[in-house]
Motif scaffolding. Structure first.
Motif, mmCIF file in Angstrom:
data_model
loop_
_atom_site.group_PDB
_atom_site.id
_atom_site.type_symbol
_atom_site.label_atom_id
_atom_site.label_comp_id
_atom_site.label_asym_id
_atom_site.label_seq_id
_atom_site.Cartn_x
_atom_site.Cartn_y
_atom_site.Cartn_z
ATOM 1 N N GLY A 1 0.808 -1.218 0.000
ATOM 2 C CA GLY A 1 0.000 0.000 0.000
ATOM 3 C C GLY A 1 0.832 1.255 0.000
ATOM 4 N N TYR B 1 1.112 6.113 -1.872
ATOM 5 C CA TYR B 1 1.143 7.449 -1.270
ATOM 6 C C TYR B 1 1.174 7.289 0.243
ATOM 7 N N ILE C 1 1.968 7.128 4.215
ATOM 8 C CA ILE C 1 3.090 6.634 5.040
ATOM 9 C C ILE C 1 3.939 5.631 4.269
ATOM 10 N N SER D 1 -4.447 -1.615 -4.385
ATOM 11 C CA SER D 1 -5.644 -2.441 -4.640
ATOM 12 C C SER D 1 -6.196 -2.235 -6.047
ATOM 13 N N SER E 1 -4.513 3.649 -8.826
ATOM 14 C CA SER E 1 -3.674 4.038 -7.691
ATOM 15 C C SER E 1 -2.224 3.658 -7.949
ATOM 16 N N ASN F 1 -4.551 -7.079 -3.842
ATOM 17 C CA ASN F 1 -5.312 -6.807 -2.629
ATOM 18 C C ASN F 1 -4.738 -7.673 -1.507
ATOM 19 N N VAL F 2 -4.264 -7.061 -0.447
ATOM 20 C CA VAL F 2 -3.568 -7.827 0.593
ATOM 21 C C VAL F 2 -4.496 -8.809 1.311
ATOM 22 N N ASN G 1 2.147 -2.186 5.508
ATOM 23 C CA ASN G 1 1.672 -0.812 5.668
ATOM 24 C C ASN G 1 0.224 -0.634 5.238
ATOM 25 N N CYS H 1 1.604 -0.454 13.056
ATOM 26 C CA CYS H 1 0.555 -0.470 14.072
ATOM 27 C C CYS H 1 -0.057 0.934 14.191
ATOM 28 N N TYR I 1 -10.915 -0.778 13.935
ATOM 29 C CA TYR I 1 -9.526 -0.384 13.679
ATOM 30 C C TYR I 1 -8.662 -0.680 14.902
ATOM 31 N N LYS J 1 -5.547 -3.206 15.028
ATOM 32 C CA LYS J 1 -4.196 -2.717 15.342
ATOM 33 C C LYS J 1 -3.692 -3.295 16.671
ATOM 34 N N GLY K 1 2.055 8.149 15.416
ATOM 35 C CA GLY K 1 1.064 8.980 16.106
ATOM 36 C C GLY K 1 0.047 9.454 15.092
ATOM 37 N N ILE L 1 -0.526 11.352 11.815
ATOM 38 C CA ILE L 1 0.268 11.717 10.651
ATOM 39 C C ILE L 1 -0.627 12.378 9.599
ATOM 40 N N THR M 1 -1.884 12.520 6.416
ATOM 41 C CA THR M 1 -2.006 11.748 5.175
ATOM 42 C C THR M 1 -3.468 11.765 4.732
HETATM 43 P P1 NAP Z 1 -3.663 6.045 3.388
HETATM 44 O O1 NAP Z 1 -3.122 7.374 3.038
HETATM 45 O O2 NAP Z 1 -5.139 5.807 3.434
HETATM 46 O O3 NAP Z 1 -2.970 4.913 2.465
HETATM 47 C C1 NAP Z 1 -3.353 3.600 2.665
HETATM 48 C C2 NAP Z 1 -2.660 2.758 1.624
HETATM 49 O O4 NAP Z 1 -3.087 1.412 1.796
HETATM 50 C C3 NAP Z 1 -2.978 3.169 0.199
HETATM 51 O O5 NAP Z 1 -1.832 3.066 -0.607
HETATM 52 C C4 NAP Z 1 -3.986 2.104 -0.225
HETATM 53 O O6 NAP Z 1 -3.888 1.809 -1.582
HETATM 54 C C5 NAP Z 1 -3.497 0.899 0.531
HETATM 55 N N1 NAP Z 1 -4.532 -0.126 0.712
HETATM 56 C C6 NAP Z 1 -5.695 -0.023 1.384
HETATM 57 N N2 NAP Z 1 -6.360 -1.187 1.331
HETATM 58 C C7 NAP Z 1 -5.598 -2.048 0.589
HETATM 59 C C8 NAP Z 1 -5.746 -3.392 0.182
HETATM 60 N N3 NAP Z 1 -6.830 -4.119 0.516
HETATM 61 N N4 NAP Z 1 -4.773 -3.956 -0.575
HETATM 62 C C9 NAP Z 1 -3.678 -3.238 -0.931
HETATM 63 N N5 NAP Z 1 -3.473 -1.947 -0.569
HETATM 64 C C10 NAP Z 1 -4.434 -1.373 0.190
HETATM 65 O O7 NAP Z 1 -3.151 5.650 4.848
HETATM 66 P P2 NAP Z 1 -1.858 6.123 5.662
HETATM 67 O O8 NAP Z 1 -2.243 7.226 6.571
HETATM 68 O O9 NAP Z 1 -0.707 6.279 4.733
HETATM 69 O O10 NAP Z 1 -1.657 4.824 6.578
HETATM 70 C C11 NAP Z 1 -0.791 3.788 6.183
HETATM 71 C C12 NAP Z 1 -0.751 2.806 7.348
HETATM 72 O O11 NAP Z 1 -0.399 3.499 8.543
HETATM 73 C C13 NAP Z 1 -2.105 2.162 7.634
HETATM 74 O O12 NAP Z 1 -1.914 0.838 8.074
HETATM 75 C C14 NAP Z 1 -2.655 3.009 8.790
HETATM 76 O O13 NAP Z 1 -3.578 2.289 9.579
HETATM 77 C C15 NAP Z 1 -1.396 3.300 9.541
HETATM 78 N N6 NAP Z 1 -1.408 4.467 10.414
HETATM 79 C C16 NAP Z 1 -1.734 5.696 9.917
HETATM 80 C C17 NAP Z 1 -1.659 6.802 10.791
HETATM 81 C C18 NAP Z 1 -1.982 8.197 10.352
HETATM 82 O O14 NAP Z 1 -2.131 9.064 11.240
HETATM 83 N N7 NAP Z 1 -2.108 8.462 9.066
HETATM 84 C C19 NAP Z 1 -1.260 6.629 12.105
HETATM 85 C C20 NAP Z 1 -0.977 5.346 12.561
HETATM 86 C C21 NAP Z 1 -1.042 4.275 11.700
HETATM 87 P P3 NAP Z 1 -5.145 2.035 -2.576
HETATM 88 O O15 NAP Z 1 -4.817 3.283 -3.281
HETATM 89 O O16 NAP Z 1 -5.150 0.844 -3.416
HETATM 90 O O17 NAP Z 1 -6.393 2.166 -1.730
#
Ligand code: NAP
Ligand code: GCO
Length: 267
Positions: free
Chosen positions: A16, A19, A21, A42, A46, A68-69, A95, A146, A160, A164, A191, A193, A195
């Motif tokens: 994933g 874009y 993280i 997915s 994307s 798709n994971v 991720n 996580c 969620y 996690k 923490g 982030i 995004t």
């Molecule tokens: P994001 O901007 O929503 O990006 C999520 C990524 O996961 C996208 O590239 C998406 O790709 C991919 N994805 C979602 N479902 C998928 C699937 N079934 N198969 C393959 N790829 C899939 O999220 P993010 O903020 O970067 O978060 C990344 C990770 O960090 C996640 O696990 C999130 O829970 C964790 N996290 C985020 C934060 C935060 O504050 N942002 C904090 C703690 C943890 P598609 O374009 O294909 O949907």
């Protein structure tokens, strides 16, 4: 003495990572010398946008797959394609993730299950697909992404947080089961982030004021700000490199101090 933080010659699969993280972590891996970056999303659109973003950032040797994971067959097929087209997988970063912010009693079972499938079952599927080759080589790095919700709950994120929290224990179990093969499995607990995933929590209100959650998180973070995805790059390189060979089963919280802080007193 070799640089223990170098990823020279390593192939890293960040799930994933079109874009957000994942992109930031993959970029940091490339800057640390990784030979090949492997990403999956997915859907085709994307992936195309993601590969364009890597090219625009000047990052070479990026290999992308639509996978798709949550689809075990697709993941196993993708791992075979990676072996044939790129080579061995030295580093896996689980991720890919989603969140649904719905009060638990209003959430459907299907919605709850979807979050569990992507955020917990997906990391299991991907880790199980790469561990055999790491066992053969007696070397490997797995990093699960996580969350603060691996430790804390809040309204509307029951699925969620359950996922996690489970991912925290999956991290510790992979450590326990495969440490003897020189496989280290750790996690990063980001923490808050900035995004696309958290964009709804930072949207300006109709009257132009800050989103209440934006103000809340800044009060809960000692530095008083949201973190940038790039701030996860260094911790990820550490956990992906030989510098962390003696670190296993650890959840490294990169949260700006949220877990240590009671929060700023409202004025
Ligand atoms: P994001 O901007 O929503 O990006 C999520 C990524 O996961 C996208 O590239 C998406 O790709 C991919 N994805 C979602 N479902 C998928 C699937 N079934 N198969 C393959 N790829 C899939 O999220 P993010 O903020 O970067 O978060 C990344 C990770 O960090 C996640 O696990 C999130 O829970 C964790 N996290 C985020 C934060 C935060 O504050 N942002 C904090 C703690 C943890 P598609 O374009 O294909 O949907
Ligand atoms: C939320 C946020 C968080 C972050 C992250 C915090 O709705 O509370 O989306 O869950 O994504 O997981 O570490």
């Amino acid at each position: 003495m070799n640089n223990p933080f170098s990823l020279e010659g390593k192939n890293a699969w960040v799930t994933g990572a079109a874009y957000g993280i994942g992109f930031a972590i993959a970029k940091a891996f490339a800057e640390a010398g990784a030979a090949n970056i492997i990403i999956n999303t997915s859907n085709e659109e994307s992936l195309r946008k993601g590969l364009d973003a890597y090219a625009e950032a000047g990052i070479k040797n990026v290999h992308g797959y639509v996978c798709n994971v949550t689809d075990e067959v697709a993941v196993k097929e993708t791992v075979e394609k990676i072996h044939a087209e790129v080579g061995q997988i030295d580093i896996l970063v689980n991720n890919a993730g989603i969140i649904k912010r719905i009060p638990m009693h209003e959430m459907t079972r299907a919605e709850f299950q979807q979050v569990i499938d992507v955020d917990l079952v997906g990391p299991y599927i991907c880790a199980a697909a790469v561990v055999p080759e790491m066992m053969e080589r007696r070397e490997g790095k797995i990093i699960n992404i996580c969350s603060m919700m691996s430790e804390l709950g809040r309204e509307t994120v029951s699925a969620y947080a359950a996922a996690k929290g489970g991912l925290k224990m999956l991290t510790r179990n992979i450590c326990s089961e495969y440490g003897e093969y020189n496989i280290q499995c750790n996690a990063i607990g980001p923490g808050y982030i900035a995004t696309p995933q958290t964009a709804p929590l930072r949207e300006k209100q109709p009257d132009g004021s800050r989103h209440p959650f934006d103000s809340f998180i800044c009060a809960k973070t000692p530095a008083g700000r949201w973190l940038d995805p790039d701030e996860l790059g260094g911790p990820a390189v550490f956990l992906a490199s030989h510098a962390s060979d003696a670190v296993n089963g650890h959840i490294l919280y990169v949260d700006g101090g949220i877990l240590a802080y009671i929060g700023k007193q409202p004025k």
